[in-house]
Design an enzyme around this catalytic site. Structure first.
Site, PDB file in Angstrom:
ATOM      1  N   SER A  88      11.059  76.538  61.199  1.00 41.94           N
ATOM      2  CA  SER A  88      10.124  75.692  61.941  1.00 41.94           C
ATOM      3  C   SER A  88       9.405  76.412  63.075  1.00 41.94           C
ATOM      4  O   SER A  88       8.395  75.924  63.553  1.00 41.94           O
ATOM      5  CB  SER A  88      10.858  74.480  62.484  1.00 41.94           C
ATOM      6  N   HIS A 117      11.011  70.828  56.284  1.00 41.91           N
ATOM      7  CA  HIS A 117       9.627  71.168  56.663  1.00 41.91           C
ATOM      8  C   HIS A 117       8.790  71.598  55.455  1.00 41.91           C
ATOM      9  O   HIS A 117       7.604  71.878  55.603  1.00 41.91           O
ATOM     10  CB  HIS A 117       9.607  72.314  57.688  1.00 41.91           C
ATOM     11  N   LYS A 170       9.569  63.402  58.041  1.00 41.07           N
ATOM     12  CA  LYS A 170       8.466  64.335  58.312  1.00 41.07           C
ATOM     13  C   LYS A 170       7.307  64.014  57.351  1.00 41.07           C
ATOM     14  O   LYS A 170       6.763  62.919  57.441  1.00 41.07           O
ATOM     15  CB  LYS A 170       8.970  65.780  58.215  1.00 41.07           C
TER      16      LYS A 170
END
Ligand SMILES: *Cc1c(COP(=O)(O)O)cnc(C)c1O
Length: 396
Positions: free
Chosen positions: A183, A211, A242
């Site tokens: 990240s 992610h 997310k």
């Protein structure tokens, strides 16, 4: 008793503030999106959410959630194995497995719980976990809860991974674990090299797609799509918080026996509530949407290419990235904080990171691109970076 503890905490908090590490919360009063409104009335462009596909305020997801409130009520008020499992929880698990090309899925309240509950039920002190040094905090905590022998390799360093695998040969089972996208830099784990090493040294592989799901790969199916390795990894974990709508919820998906064992022994699954039915329903709708059309993924990928291309042309130092994370390198901690503050004055919401979140001397501003951004948003962000970057001598 509390008086002593109170002054202890007050001193610790003062120390945190003096070190410049105190975290303030900025209050948003609008839905999450490309453009948001803050409590002080200011409108800003949001470049620091994990809302990669722009689905956090998607009307179809909201409609699906509202419908489920009517058909399935507000909450389950139970853990899954007692009476907390609905038809739409099962359907969401199946849809996640279809999306990733895996055999079965188990839902959790968050990916933090999925990672916290994956190691301990599967591995014992006879086994080995070989973990990337930059893995997410929830993986680190999950590994701590497990008695397996621990090995650590430098971020994405395949020579080091090989050495750790050699050292771990005495153990019964070996599991390599890595984030799919890291990240802070936005780099993708080199799964094309990890899998052959796993084969050579008889190890299993786990990838945390938090992610990367929805982002990496032409159709957003994550790191296994990027490297053409769908179905080849034993364990994937991920979040619904997310790209996948941004609400709440996590999952482990992979080999069916592994998922079956987690349903028997994984503590965050056995001893924590089910996600609300409306979140499951919106999750199902989300997977249908991003499977029927590639418009969200395409828009994200176009936005990333456009933004990074322009920023590089302007002379900004951008970390190589294969995701929607763009690290603008500044190296100096104070500069990263001052520049982020000036960008916010220009209506651009970004965060500056410095040690200990990133290595010493590696301070940066992290920009997160979203399909919620229109070209004009990207242009405004680039213009603000240009203005502030020139003022502060970051670019010429
Ligand atoms: C965000 C994140 C998590 C935590 O996900 P939640 O569902 O918010 O708990 C876990 N792993 C990685 C790699 C993440 O980036």
């Amino acid at each position: 008793m509390y008086t002593n503890f109170q002054s202890f905490l007050e001193k610790e908090i003062t120390d945190i503030k003096e070190a410049g590490l105190y975290k303030n919360e900025r209050i948003i009063v609008s839905p999450q999106g490309g453009e948001i409104r803050l409590a002080n009335g200011n409108k800003v462009l949001n470049f620091c959410a994990n809302n990669y596909l722009g689905l956090a305020n998607n009307p179809q997801l909201i409609a699906a959630a509202k419908e489920a409130l009517d058909t399935h009520g507000y909450g389950m008020a139970s853990v899954r194995f007692i009476c907390g499992c609905s038809d739409i929880h099962k359907l969401l698990e199946q849809k996640i497995a279809e999306f990733f090309g895996t055999e079965d899925t188990i839902l959790y309240a968050a990916c933090f719980d999925a990672n916290g509950g994956v190691f301990e039920p599967l591995l014992t002190e006879e086994d080995a976990i070989i973990s990337d040094a930059l893995n997410h905090a929830s993986i680190i905590d999950g590994v701590r809860l497990c008695k397996a022998q621990r090995y650590r390799y430098n971020n994405a360093d395949m020579a080091d991974l090989e050495k750790q695998l050699q050292d771990a040969q005495a153990q019964r089972f070996r599991l390599i674990v890595t984030d799919g996208v890291f990240s802070m830099d936005g780099n993708v784990a080199p799964l094309d090299k990890i899998l052959p090493l796993a084969e050579k040294y008889d190890a299993m592989v786990m990838v945390d797609e938090s992610h990367s799901a929805g982002v990496v790969g032409a159709t957003g199916r994550g790191v296994t799509e990027q490297y053409n390795l769908r179905g080849k990894v034993e364990i994937l974990t991920g979040t619904l918080g997310k790209a996948f709508g941004g609400a709440i919820g996590g999952f482990t998906t992979g080999k069916k026996e592994i998922v079956e064992m987690l349903r028997q022994r994984s503590r965050p699954y056995l001893f924590s509530n089910s996600i609300p039915p409306m979140v499951s329903a919106a999750g199902i709708k989300m997977l249908e949407l991003i499977s029927e059309t590639n418009q969200f993924q395409d828009k994200l990928h176009n936005n990333v290419n456009y933004f990074i291309g322009k920023m590089k042309d302007l002379g900004f130092d951008i970390k190589p990235t294969q995701s929607a994370i763009c690290a603008v390198m500044l190296y100096d901690a104070k500069l990263s904080q001052d520049m982020a503050a000036k960008l916010q004055d220009e209506g651009i919401f970004v965060t500056g990171f410095y040690y200990p979140v990133v290595p010493k001397g590696q301070a940066r501003i992290r920009v997160q691109i979203s399909a919620a951004h229109e070209k004009e948003h990207l242009d405004k962000c680039i213009a603000a970076f240009t203005k502030v970057g020139k003022e502060m001598g970051v670019i010429k």
